[in-house]
Design an enzyme around this catalytic site. Sequence first.
Site, mmCIF file in Angstrom:
data_model
loop_
_atom_site.group_PDB
_atom_site.id
_atom_site.type_symbol
_atom_site.label_atom_id
_atom_site.label_comp_id
_atom_site.label_asym_id
_atom_site.label_seq_id
_atom_site.Cartn_x
_atom_site.Cartn_y
_atom_site.Cartn_z
ATOM 1 N N HIS A 30 46.162 44.381 47.498
ATOM 2 C CA HIS A 30 45.149 43.703 48.298
ATOM 3 C C HIS A 30 43.803 44.394 48.225
ATOM 4 C CE1 HIS A 30 42.956 42.357 51.927
ATOM 5 N NE2 HIS A 30 43.463 41.185 51.553
ATOM 6 N N LYS B 186 39.562 35.510 45.560
ATOM 7 C CA LYS B 186 39.777 36.847 45.004
ATOM 8 C C LYS B 186 40.004 36.810 43.496
ATOM 9 C CE LYS B 186 41.651 38.227 49.472
ATOM 10 N NZ LYS B 186 42.870 38.486 50.264
ATOM 11 N N GLU C 111 52.160 62.864 44.096
ATOM 12 C CA GLU C 111 53.301 63.020 43.191
ATOM 13 C C GLU C 111 52.845 63.466 41.804
ATOM 14 O OE1 GLU C 111 56.694 62.701 43.779
ATOM 15 O OE2 GLU C 111 56.138 62.610 45.898
#
Length: 361
Positions: free
Chosen positions: A282, A323, A131
Amino acid sequence: MADLAPSVAREAVLKESSALPEDMRRIRGYDFNQGVDQHALLQSFLTTGFQASSFGLAVQEVNNMIEKRLEPVEKEGEGPEEGGACEGRGCTIFLGYTSNLISSGVRETIRYLAQHSMVDVIVTTAGGVEEDLIKCMAPTFLGDFSLPGKELRQRGINRIGNLLVPNDNYCKFEDWLMPILDQMVDEQRTEGVHWTPSKMIHRLGKEINNPESVYYWAYKNDIPVFSPALTDGSLGDMIYFHSYKKPGLVLDIVEDIRRLNSKAVFAKRTGMIILGGGLVKHHIANANLMRNGADYAVYVNTGQEFDGSDSGARPDEAVSWGKIRMDAKPVKVYADATLVFPLLVAETFALHADKLITHKQ
């Protein structure tokens, strides 16, 4: 006693309070009697409450990333050639965003960050790449969420929320991309070039040669852009069509995951700024798992956690996976990133632009 309310009601309604800590912030909003001061207005969000306060905390978290990023770090010699620690960075900043934000005007905010090397690693989707490139060839227009899909399809108009993209834009993209894919196949065969999604995006940033493009600046400033699902969009459509014309192009995602993970593993500290959810959220978080978690994190999305999706998960779930570090103070802002992210950049990267640009030089 008849003139007294029942004691159970009095005790329930007039229950005494325990003292709150003296250092707790008191709720107070902006006073427009002071005139219009946008910086002071945004600073007041911290004590406004609800998501305004989350925004204020996000500003603090990003400014902490910037402060640490500006700290000089001696190169220790550790880190593989394919992408170890960002040299001289006290904090490596990962920026992730979904494709709709590039379709929107947030593209210009993201381009600003890439143009001035204010972030170190980018992760996005296929649409987040194409895009941007397509906008260098033809514009996207403001429409309406309620425009009927059937009528738009008959007219060859694609809708992204309340944005409209004529299908001709993708035809122009095909005309531009096909010769580049030809060259990539030739270089793979004759020069042994080992293509990965990040190398392809780097090449497209070079070929577009347009300062309005995010990926032009990523190319110029050598900011790696990772997109493990690069075939999931118009780019994939074109690669599919091209495979019939000139088969053989190979994109290696294994080399890219090693390179991305190394950016986290060998960093002094890391910060994550993630707009939206899904793959980009993620992919960045999982890279930071390899170093037992990011030191700083800001999420901006509207996802909810009740369905168990990673997109809607709060930062504390990422802490449980390793994480995000256990001693971190991550922030999630429940909001549309088109509203929040330009304001967040105004109070962080743009506010410290002089120091960041001097540090780059």
